[in-house]
Design a protein around this motif. Structure first.
Motif, PDB file in Angstrom:
ATOM      1  N   MET A   1       0.819  -1.246  -0.038  1.00  0.00           N
ATOM      2  CA  MET A   1       0.130   0.057   0.025  1.00  0.00           C
ATOM      3  C   MET A   1       0.797   1.150  -0.110  1.00  0.00           C
ATOM      4  SD  MET A   1      -2.784   1.465   2.890  1.00  0.00           S
ATOM      5  CE  MET A   1      -3.954  -0.021   2.249  1.00  0.00           C
ATOM      6  N   ILE A   2       0.406   2.184  -0.554  1.00  0.00           N
ATOM      7  CA  ILE A   2       1.330   3.509  -0.755  1.00  0.00           C
ATOM      8  C   ILE A   2       1.118   4.310   0.764  1.00  0.00           C
ATOM      9  CG2 ILE A   2      -0.792   4.883  -1.490  1.00  0.00           C
ATOM     10  CD1 ILE A   2       1.319   6.488  -3.422  1.00  0.00           C
ATOM     11  N   GLU A   3       2.399   4.910   0.864  1.00  0.00           N
ATOM     12  CA  GLU A   3       2.122   5.705   2.373  1.00  0.00           C
ATOM     13  C   GLU A   3       2.740   7.176   1.830  1.00  0.00           C
ATOM     14  OE1 GLU A   3       4.704   4.236   5.438  1.00  0.00           O
ATOM     15  OE2 GLU A   3       4.173   1.930   5.114  1.00  0.00           O
ATOM     16  N   ILE A   4       1.829   8.179   2.341  1.00  0.00           N
ATOM     17  CA  ILE A   4       1.894   9.485   1.836  1.00  0.00           C
ATOM     18  C   ILE A   4       2.406  10.295   3.021  1.00  0.00           C
ATOM     19  CG2 ILE A   4       1.013  11.644   0.967  1.00  0.00           C
ATOM     20  CD1 ILE A   4      -0.813   9.964  -0.659  1.00  0.00           C
ATOM     21  N   ALA A   5       3.616  10.747   3.163  1.00  0.00           N
ATOM     22  CA  ALA A   5       3.851  11.600   4.196  1.00  0.00           C
ATOM     23  C   ALA A   5       3.494  12.789   4.427  1.00  0.00           C
ATOM     24  CB  ALA A   5       5.678  11.603   4.182  1.00  0.00           C
ATOM     25  N   LYS A   6       3.393  13.766   3.307  1.00  0.00           N
ATOM     26  CA  LYS A   6       2.645  15.041   3.093  1.00  0.00           C
ATOM     27  C   LYS A   6       1.933  15.140   1.855  1.00  0.00           C
ATOM     28  CE  LYS A   6       4.334  19.770   3.152  1.00  0.00           C
ATOM     29  NZ  LYS A   6       5.625  20.737   2.727  1.00  0.00           N
ATOM     30  N   TYR A   7       0.961  15.999   2.022  1.00  0.00           N
ATOM     31  CA  TYR A   7      -0.190  16.164   0.974  1.00  0.00           C
ATOM     32  C   TYR A   7      -0.133  17.523   0.754  1.00  0.00           C
ATOM     33  CZ  TYR A   7      -4.664  17.284  -1.259  1.00  0.00           C
ATOM     34  OH  TYR A   7      -5.765  17.816  -2.082  1.00  0.00           O
TER      35      TYR A   7
ATOM     36  N   GLN B   1       0.398   0.749  -5.456  1.00  0.00           N
ATOM     37  CA  GLN B   1       1.900   0.297  -5.392  1.00  0.00           C
ATOM     38  C   GLN B   1       2.270   0.692  -3.829  1.00  0.00           C
ATOM     39  OE1 GLN B   1       4.190   3.246  -7.940  1.00  0.00           O
ATOM     40  NE2 GLN B   1       2.640   3.303  -9.304  1.00  0.00           N
ATOM     41  N   LYS B   2       3.385  -0.512  -3.708  1.00  0.00           N
ATOM     42  CA  LYS B   2       4.146  -0.403  -2.241  1.00  0.00           C
ATOM     43  C   LYS B   2       5.111   0.438  -2.535  1.00  0.00           C
ATOM     44  CE  LYS B   2       5.782  -3.511   1.174  1.00  0.00           C
ATOM     45  NZ  LYS B   2       6.178  -4.947   1.639  1.00  0.00           N
ATOM     46  N   LYS B   3       4.745   1.858  -1.912  1.00  0.00           N
ATOM     47  CA  LYS B   3       5.832   2.949  -2.107  1.00  0.00           C
ATOM     48  C   LYS B   3       5.781   3.934  -1.158  1.00  0.00           C
ATOM     49  CE  LYS B   3       6.071   5.848  -5.286  1.00  0.00           C
ATOM     50  NZ  LYS B   3       6.178   6.635  -6.566  1.00  0.00           N
ATOM     51  N   ARG B   4       6.631   4.767  -0.707  1.00  0.00           N
ATOM     52  CA  ARG B   4       6.385   5.851   0.460  1.00  0.00           C
ATOM     53  C   ARG B   4       6.661   6.949  -0.433  1.00  0.00           C
ATOM     54  NH1 ARG B   4       6.469   7.513   5.710  1.00  0.00           N
ATOM     55  NH2 ARG B   4       7.406   9.245   5.985  1.00  0.00           N
ATOM     56  N   VAL B   5       5.771   7.921  -0.637  1.00  0.00           N
ATOM     57  CA  VAL B   5       5.515   9.227  -1.050  1.00  0.00           C
ATOM     58  C   VAL B   5       5.930  10.421  -0.067  1.00  0.00           C
ATOM     59  CG1 VAL B   5       4.412  10.910  -2.508  1.00  0.00           C
ATOM     60  CG2 VAL B   5       4.190   8.289  -2.928  1.00  0.00           C
ATOM     61  N   GLY B   6       7.029  11.176  -0.413  1.00  0.00           N
ATOM     62  CA  GLY B   6       7.365  12.191   0.463  1.00  0.00           C
ATOM     63  C   GLY B   6       6.464  13.301   0.428  1.00  0.00           C
TER      64      GLY B   6
ATOM     65  N   GLY C   1      -6.004  10.299 -10.478  1.00  0.00           N
ATOM     66  CA  GLY C   1      -7.302   9.536  -9.993  1.00  0.00           C
ATOM     67  C   GLY C   1      -6.833   8.570  -8.893  1.00  0.00           C
ATOM     68  N   MET C   2      -5.590   8.355  -8.758  1.00  0.00           N
ATOM     69  CA  MET C   2      -4.924   7.343  -7.643  1.00  0.00           C
ATOM     70  C   MET C   2      -5.428   5.986  -7.838  1.00  0.00           C
ATOM     71  SD  MET C   2      -3.054   8.894  -5.352  1.00  0.00           S
ATOM     72  CE  MET C   2      -3.263   8.033  -3.795  1.00  0.00           C
ATOM     73  N   LEU C   3      -5.580   5.622  -9.114  1.00  0.00           N
ATOM     74  CA  LEU C   3      -6.097   4.179  -9.456  1.00  0.00           C
ATOM     75  C   LEU C   3      -5.046   3.224  -9.529  1.00  0.00           C
ATOM     76  CD1 LEU C   3      -8.944   5.351 -11.926  1.00  0.00           C
ATOM     77  CD2 LEU C   3      -9.269   4.380  -9.681  1.00  0.00           C
ATOM     78  N   TRP C   4      -3.931   3.504 -10.027  1.00  0.00           N
ATOM     79  CA  TRP C   4      -2.673   2.565 -10.085  1.00  0.00           C
ATOM     80  C   TRP C   4      -1.838   2.941  -9.097  1.00  0.00           C
ATOM     81  CZ3 TRP C   4      -4.811  -0.920 -12.840  1.00  0.00           C
ATOM     82  CH2 TRP C   4      -5.346  -0.662 -14.109  1.00  0.00           C
ATOM     83  N   LEU C   5      -1.806   4.226  -8.675  1.00  0.00           N
ATOM     84  CA  LEU C   5      -0.821   4.765  -7.813  1.00  0.00           C
ATOM     85  C   LEU C   5      -0.976   4.199  -6.363  1.00  0.00           C
ATOM     86  CD1 LEU C   5       1.587   6.493  -7.126  1.00  0.00           C
ATOM     87  CD2 LEU C   5      -0.095   8.354  -6.985  1.00  0.00           C
TER      88      LEU C   5
END
Length: 266
Positions: free
Chosen positions: A1-7, A37-42, A30-34
């Motif tokens: 699952m994607i992890e978002i540190a800051k929006y 993903q297993k990633k951390r987004v700064g 649209g955040m459908l594929w994103l």
């Protein structure tokens, strides 16, 4: 699952571009594929407040904002009238209405995915992309570029006299395509774009003058053979290279035959 540190909901394209220069930043559509993903987004950068969710019409072109959804493309009367319904045909098989209500043109096109119906369609109709840093370039050129951290702002579809047909082959109705084909015939040239090869879409022109005498059953078949020989295909779980080559010839021929039928009805 994607992890978002800051929006961050960007207040300008300049702000969005500057934020996106960090490798840890990601533009969200649209955040459908994103989201899968297993990633951390700064920093997740949202463009939804920049007025890019509309399709504007001028005398020369349709200007499609990056946040326009695939469903808007599917339902847009003017764009479909211009492209003989090919705009709708290019997206209507993509998963389902709920998905197309969220998936954005920018997200679908910027990734230049090998399976992209959207890339195939826009390349065939001679569209251009407006990039924040690089400027306006043809989709055909854009598809060949390496990935960078620019922003896709709009897609520009020229108003030109054309006959366009979009075809795809799928193993199941809403699956990724095995192969896509879009043929656009204008006063200047015939463009045949083949996508889902499974690599990025490529454009084939009538360099040998096969269609110079008009589109007939014979010339359509000859161009199909030409396309089969010229387009490089590969194999994956949806189909073999050999199968895709056969489909290339068949779909190119069918699309040209359909265009000939349109011209015969005028």
């Amino acid at each position: 699952m994607i992890e978002i540190a800051k929006y961050v909901k960007a207040e300008s394209l300049e702000e969005a571009y500057e934020l996106n220069q960090k490798k840890s930043s990601t533009i969200i559509g649209g955040m459908l594929w994103l989201k899968m993903q297993k990633k951390r987004v700064g920093t997740a950068i949202d463009l939804s407040g920049l007025g890019l969710d509309t399709i504007e019409e001028t005398e020369e072109e349709y200007r499609i904002g990056a946040m326009v959804t695939l469903r808007q493309i599917e339902q847009h009367a003017g764009l479909n009238a211009l492209t003989c319904g090919a705009a709708k045909e290019s997206v209507r098989h993509i998963v389902g209405v709920q998905f197309r209500n969220l998936a954005t043109v920018g997200g679908s096109l910027f990734g230049r995915y090998g399976f992209s119906d959207v890339l195939t369609f826009f390349m065939a109709v001679g569209a251009k992309v407006e990039l924040y840093h690089r400027g306006i370039i043809p989709v055909e050129e854009f598809a060949r570029l390496p990935y960078d951290r620019d922003l896709l702002v709009r897609v520009l579809v020229p108003k030109q006299t054309q006959k366009t047909v979009y075809l795809s082959q799928r193993n199941t109705k809403t699956d990724f395509p095995v192969l896509t084909c879009c043929v656009c015939s204008t006063d200047e040239e015939v463009r045949c774009v083949i996508g889902a090869r499974p690599a990025r879409a490529v454009c084939l022109r009538d360099e040998n003058g096969i269609l110079k005498g008009g589109i007939t059953p014979e010339s359509a078949a000859a161009f199909g053979t030409y396309a089969k020989e010229k387009i490089t295909t590969g194999s994956n779980l949806r189909g073999s290279s050999e199968y895709r080559s056969i489909l290339t010839g068949v779909l190119a021929k069918r699309a040209l035959t359909a265009i000939a039928s349109m011209e015969g009805e005028e």
